[in-house]
Design an enzyme around this catalytic site. Structure first.
Site, PDB file in Angstrom:
ATOM      1  N   LYS A 199       0.855  -1.183   0.000  1.00  0.00           N
ATOM      2  CA  LYS A 199       0.000   0.000   0.000  1.00  0.00           C
ATOM      3  C   LYS A 199       0.890   1.231   0.000  1.00  0.00           C
ATOM      4  O   LYS A 199       1.663   1.459   0.935  1.00  0.00           O
ATOM      5  CB  LYS A 199      -0.900  -0.016   1.234  1.00  0.00           C
ATOM      6  N   LYS A 252      -2.247  -1.639  -3.830  1.00  0.00           N
ATOM      7  CA  LYS A 252      -3.104  -0.467  -3.817  1.00  0.00           C
ATOM      8  C   LYS A 252      -2.266   0.793  -3.892  1.00  0.00           C
ATOM      9  O   LYS A 252      -1.276   0.854  -3.161  1.00  0.00           O
ATOM     10  CB  LYS A 252      -3.905  -0.523  -2.519  1.00  0.00           C
TER      11      LYS A 252
HETATM   12  C1  PBG Z   1      -7.058   3.342   5.507  1.00  0.00           C
HETATM   13  C2  PBG Z   1      -7.539   3.233   4.113  1.00  0.00           C
HETATM   14  C3  PBG Z   1      -7.427   4.203   3.114  1.00  0.00           C
HETATM   15  C4  PBG Z   1      -8.018   3.663   1.969  1.00  0.00           C
HETATM   16  C5  PBG Z   1      -8.479   2.394   2.286  1.00  0.00           C
HETATM   17  N1  PBG Z   1      -8.149   2.135   3.628  1.00  0.00           N
HETATM   18  C6  PBG Z   1      -6.950   5.605   3.180  1.00  0.00           C
HETATM   19  C7  PBG Z   1      -5.600   5.973   3.549  1.00  0.00           C
HETATM   20  O1  PBG Z   1      -4.699   5.161   3.705  1.00  0.00           O
HETATM   21  O2  PBG Z   1      -5.423   7.169   3.730  1.00  0.00           O
HETATM   22  C8  PBG Z   1      -8.121   4.370   0.652  1.00  0.00           C
HETATM   23  C9  PBG Z   1      -9.135   3.849  -0.306  1.00  0.00           C
HETATM   24  C10 PBG Z   1      -9.442   4.780  -1.427  1.00  0.00           C
HETATM   25  O3  PBG Z   1      -8.785   5.808  -1.631  1.00  0.00           O
HETATM   26  O4  PBG Z   1     -10.400   4.474  -2.151  1.00  0.00           O
HETATM   27  N2  PBG Z   1      -8.000   2.854   6.422  1.00  0.00           N
END
Ligand code: PBG
Length: 327
Positions: A199, A252
């Site tokens: 991520k 992601k």
């Molecule tokens: C954190 C989380 C995020 C997303 C999914 N889980 C946001 C982040 O890390 O700031 C992002 C998903 C998206 O942008 O569609 N709980």
């Protein structure tokens, strides 16, 4: 004019739609799509998310309806994100059996739990008043190991509420192992873990932070999410998570990281998911609203590219719409 030597003609297989379909190697299937849904505590009506046209924060009731429609359309799964009414330093609402995601999971487990896969995002940023994904040290850094105890407790609360899959997204080291241990100890050995393994600290999450009301109140997430330029980190994170017991690993965002999806998918022995995140959604919606891009073609082209790169499962805000279109 006849060529002087035989010409190799790949175009022969592109001439008609039937030929193109016959030789297609990649397809997007509704059953591999997962729909992310937001549920907010204490609202009477669904609230539109302005930076994500077509996406709302649901009430418990409107969530049930949206879940029914998505399952009816044939999506493979749903992933829930909760927005609590009250936040605090330790994100107490995240593992409260009466917290909004736990209540929503119970609703959906009763309504559609036999027909779809119920996933729960497992993180603290929606629940903490500072908006970070973990507990803070007095110096204001995210405390990795103290956070693991919170994640373990959230996993058990989500499993108890009916989640088939928990999806830790906070990027703490050791989170998959800690959650696996806690689930097993609590008698939830059959609940799977879909790890957000790879991520990135990405600008593509901007609109999500409006939808989930979780923008960090100071600093950013660069000290725990991955650096887009640290190419070798991807495989390391994915393999560590497989070792710790991840049943599915996720990459992601999706389209800016197709190379990473391909690399991870070639290396791991478990299914790979990719998350087409909020910014990827909003970019296409905004360009289409301006008449600059063909929205429907862009959606299918990006989903095809993500599965061509090697993703077995795709999380996308268009999941229900695309599933309906493909039926
Ligand atoms: C954190 C989380 C995020 C997303 C999914 N889980 C946001 C982040 O890390 O700031 C992002 C998903 C998206 O942008 O569609 N709980």
């Amino acid at each position: 004019m006849t060529a002087r030597y035989p010409v190799t003609r790949p175009r022969r297989l592109r001439r008609t739609a039937a030929l193109r379909t016959l030789v297609a190697q990649v397809s997007v299937r509704p059953s591999n799509l997962v729909l992310p849904l937001f549920v907010k505590e204490g609202i009477g009506e669904p609230q539109p998310v302005s930076s994500m046209p077509g996406v709302v924060q649901h009430t418990r009731d409107s969530l049930r309806k949206a879940a029914h429609e998505a399952v009816e359309a044939g999506v493979g799964g749903l992933i829930l994100f909760g927005v609590p009414a009250v936040k605090d330093g330790r994100g107490s609402a995240a593992d409260d059996p009466g917290g909004v995601v736990q209540l929503a999971l119970r609703d959906l487990a009763a309504d559609v739990g036999q027909d779809t896969v119920l996933m729960a995002d497992l993180c603290l940023d929606e629940y903490t008043d500072h908006g970070h994904c973990g507990l803070l040290t007095p110096a204001g850094e995210v405390d990795n190991d103290a956070t693991l105890e919170r994640y373990a407790s959230i996993a058990v609360a989500q499993a108890e509420a009916g989640a088939h899959v928990v999806a830790p997204s906070g990027m703490m080291d050791g989170q998959v192992g800690a959650i696996r241990g806690a689930l097993d100890a609590a008698g939830h050995g059959d609940v799977a873990i879909c790890a957000y393994s790879v991520k990135y600290a990405s600008a593509c999450y901007g609109p999500f932070r409006e939808a989930a009301e979780c923008a960090p109140q100071f600093g950013d997430r660069a000290a725990y999410q991955q650096d887009p330029a640290a190419a070798r980190d991807a495989l390391r994170e994915a393999l560590l998570d497989v070792d710790e017991g991840a049943d599915i690993v996720m990459v992601k965002p999706a389209v800016p990281y197709l190379d990473v999806i391909a690399q991870v998918s070639a290396a791991v022995p478990v299914p790979v998911a990719a998350y087409q995140v909020s910014g990827e959604y909003s970019m296409i919606e905004a360009a289409a609203a301006n008449g600059w891009l063909d929205r429907d073609r862009m959606i299918m082209e990006t989903l095809t590219a993500i599965s061509r790169a090697g993703a077995d499962i795709i999380l996308t805000y268009w999941a229900a719409e695309v599933a309906r279109r493909l039926r």
